[in-house]
Design a protein around this motif. Structure first.
Motif, PDB file in Angstrom:
ATOM      1  N   ARG A 212     -35.750  62.855 -47.993  1.00 24.08           N
ATOM      2  CA  ARG A 212     -34.531  62.953 -48.816  1.00 24.08           C
ATOM      3  C   ARG A 212     -33.353  63.274 -47.904  1.00 24.08           C
ATOM      4  O   ARG A 212     -33.290  64.359 -47.321  1.00 24.08           O
ATOM      5  N   LEU A 213     -32.435  62.326 -47.754  1.00 20.84           N
ATOM      6  CA  LEU A 213     -31.214  62.586 -46.983  1.00 20.84           C
ATOM      7  C   LEU A 213     -30.186  63.134 -47.959  1.00 20.84           C
ATOM      8  O   LEU A 213     -29.802  62.459 -48.915  1.00 20.84           O
ATOM      9  N   ARG A 214     -29.753  64.350 -47.715  1.00 15.77           N
ATOM     10  CA  ARG A 214     -28.783  64.974 -48.609  1.00 15.77           C
ATOM     11  C   ARG A 214     -27.366  64.627 -48.152  1.00 15.77           C
ATOM     12  O   ARG A 214     -27.156  64.268 -46.980  1.00 15.77           O
ATOM     13  N   PRO A 215     -26.386  64.724 -49.057  1.00 18.12           N
ATOM     14  CA  PRO A 215     -25.006  64.433 -48.666  1.00 18.12           C
ATOM     15  C   PRO A 215     -24.626  65.250 -47.429  1.00 18.12           C
ATOM     16  O   PRO A 215     -24.946  66.444 -47.344  1.00 18.12           O
TER      17      PRO A 215
ATOM     18  N   THR B 207     -31.826  67.263 -44.404  1.00 11.44           N
ATOM     19  CA  THR B 207     -32.898  66.359 -44.859  1.00 11.44           C
ATOM     20  C   THR B 207     -34.100  67.195 -45.261  1.00 11.44           C
ATOM     21  O   THR B 207     -34.430  68.170 -44.582  1.00 11.44           O
ATOM     22  N   THR B 208     -34.757  66.800 -46.362  1.00  7.96           N
ATOM     23  CA  THR B 208     -36.039  67.430 -46.674  1.00  7.96           C
ATOM     24  C   THR B 208     -37.152  66.409 -46.478  1.00  7.96           C
ATOM     25  O   THR B 208     -36.974  65.221 -46.771  1.00  7.96           O
ATOM     26  N   ARG B 209     -38.275  66.885 -45.985  1.00  9.70           N
ATOM     27  CA  ARG B 209     -39.451  66.045 -45.751  1.00  9.70           C
ATOM     28  C   ARG B 209     -40.647  66.714 -46.431  1.00  9.70           C
ATOM     29  O   ARG B 209     -41.027  67.821 -46.079  1.00  9.70           O
TER      30      ARG B 209
ATOM     31  N   TYR C   9     -41.998  69.306 -55.868  1.00 10.60           N
ATOM     32  CA  TYR C   9     -42.263  69.564 -54.447  1.00 10.60           C
ATOM     33  C   TYR C   9     -41.020  69.318 -53.600  1.00 10.60           C
ATOM     34  O   TYR C   9     -40.731  70.068 -52.664  1.00 10.60           O
ATOM     35  N   ILE C  10     -40.289  68.239 -53.926  1.00 10.27           N
ATOM     36  CA  ILE C  10     -39.081  67.896 -53.149  1.00 10.27           C
ATOM     37  C   ILE C  10     -38.050  69.011 -53.288  1.00 10.27           C
ATOM     38  O   ILE C  10     -37.462  69.468 -52.300  1.00 10.27           O
ATOM     39  N   GLU C  11     -37.821  69.453 -54.518  1.00  9.10           N
ATOM     40  CA  GLU C  11     -36.814  70.509 -54.771  1.00  9.10           C
ATOM     41  C   GLU C  11     -37.159  71.793 -54.034  1.00  9.10           C
ATOM     42  O   GLU C  11     -36.281  72.564 -53.660  1.00  9.10           O
TER      43      GLU C  11
END
Ligand SMILES: O=C(O)CCC(=O)C(=O)O
Ligand SMILES: [Fe+2]
Length: 299
Positions: A109-112, A63-65, A47-49
């Motif tokens: 998820r905080l991405r670079p 960011t993903t939520r 789900y996150i991906e």
């Protein structure tokens, strides 16, 4: 420099509540084991991906939520129902409600490259109307280590009674650094925000929050975990989602059936195939509501 208190996983509820009332936040160290983290990743990564970046600066453009965690992940249900967290939430929120409920579930998820988030109070979800009450009890479960570099949550310890307009100075802000499996616990009143991810890998945390049973939930639990899924969950989790009355007459419904084919004015348990105490909640909830009004000086 300000810092957050770190407590063991079995810290008593009263200690957690007391620190939230003063500092506004704390870390419970090493609550989850490696196997728990592996199971969470296995259940949630697909789900996150598949989640797109946020559409505004608050949500985070890198960011993903990802939500609906109760419906999607059996392991996330264990986090929602964690006894030490529920005991802390009950002790902290009890002065303001008869029941508390699940407010939201979300993998953040905080991405670079994600810049730091605007420092805020989560209770602003209800506007700035709520004064003199604590409406919310929050957790962020670290799925990865939370470091200064990868965007560990910024927190302003002791900011719980600040005016809404006050902006923290940089030296008033610390970061909730913690190992994967630890939990940041914070109130709806403490100023905080996501950190900046200057590292080369994602920072992932599971935000699970609870609020007073008489407030609107941020994540609509009836749509995110509809009756056909909720009916197979444990009763205590169904209640937390909101499939029960929040107080006398609060959240009742009437199944829209032909005349005489269903109950009038009943609790949401009915939608899950279970009975309730009676119309609008019954005498017991009524007595409870009257008693709470009397003890708070309302009639
Ligand atoms: O991701 C974090 O560390 C905090 C995020 C947050 O405070 C929020 O989105 O309301
Ligand atoms: Fe927040």
């Amino acid at each position: 420099m300000p810092h957050l208190q770190h407590l063991p996983a079995d810290a008593p509820a009263e200690t957690i509540a007391e620190i939230l009332r003063t500092d506004g936040a704390l870390v419970l160290d090493d609550v989850l084991e490696a196997g728990d983290l592996a199971q969470l990743r296995e259940e949630l990564m697909p789900y996150i991906e598949a989640t797109a970046n946020g559409a505004d600066d608050f949500a985070g453009r890198d960011t993903t939520r990802t939500g609906a965690l109760v419906a999607r992940s059996p392991k996330a249900r264990e986090l929602v129902m964690h006894p030490a967290i529920l005991a802390g939430a009950k002790t902290f929120l009890d002065p303001y409600c008869l029941r508390f409920q699940l407010h939201l579930t979300q993998v953040i998820r905080l991405r670079p490259g994600q810049s730091s988030q605007y420092v805020h109070r989560d209770r602003w979800a209800w506007g700035k109307y709520l004064k003199d009450i604590e409406p919310q009890f929050n957790t962020i479960w670290a799925l990865t280590d939370f470091t200064e570099e990868n965007g560990a949550t910024q927190v302003v310890p002791g900011s719980v009674d600040w005016p809404d307009e006050r902006t923290p100075r940089p030296e008033e802000i610390c970061q909730a650094t913690m190992r994967a499996g630890s939990v940041l616990v914070y109130s709806g009143s403490v100023f905080h925000g996501g950190g900046e991810n200057r590292a080369g890998a994602d920072r992932m945390g599971i935000n699970i929050t609870y609020c007073l049973g008489w407030l609107r939930q941020e994540e609509n639990q009836y749509l995110s975990c509809p009756p056909e899924i909720a009916k197979d969950l444990p009763k205590a989790l169904q209640d937390l989602l909101g499939y029960t009355l929040g107080s006398y007459a609060l959240g009742y419904y009437t199944p829209p059936l032909p005349p005489g084919e269903g109950p009038e004015c009943t609790g949401a348990e009915h939608a899950l195939g279970a009975g309730t105490g009676g119309a609008l909640g019954g005498a017991e909830l009524f007595e409870e509501a009257v008693a709470s009004n009397a003890s708070s000086g309302r009639t």
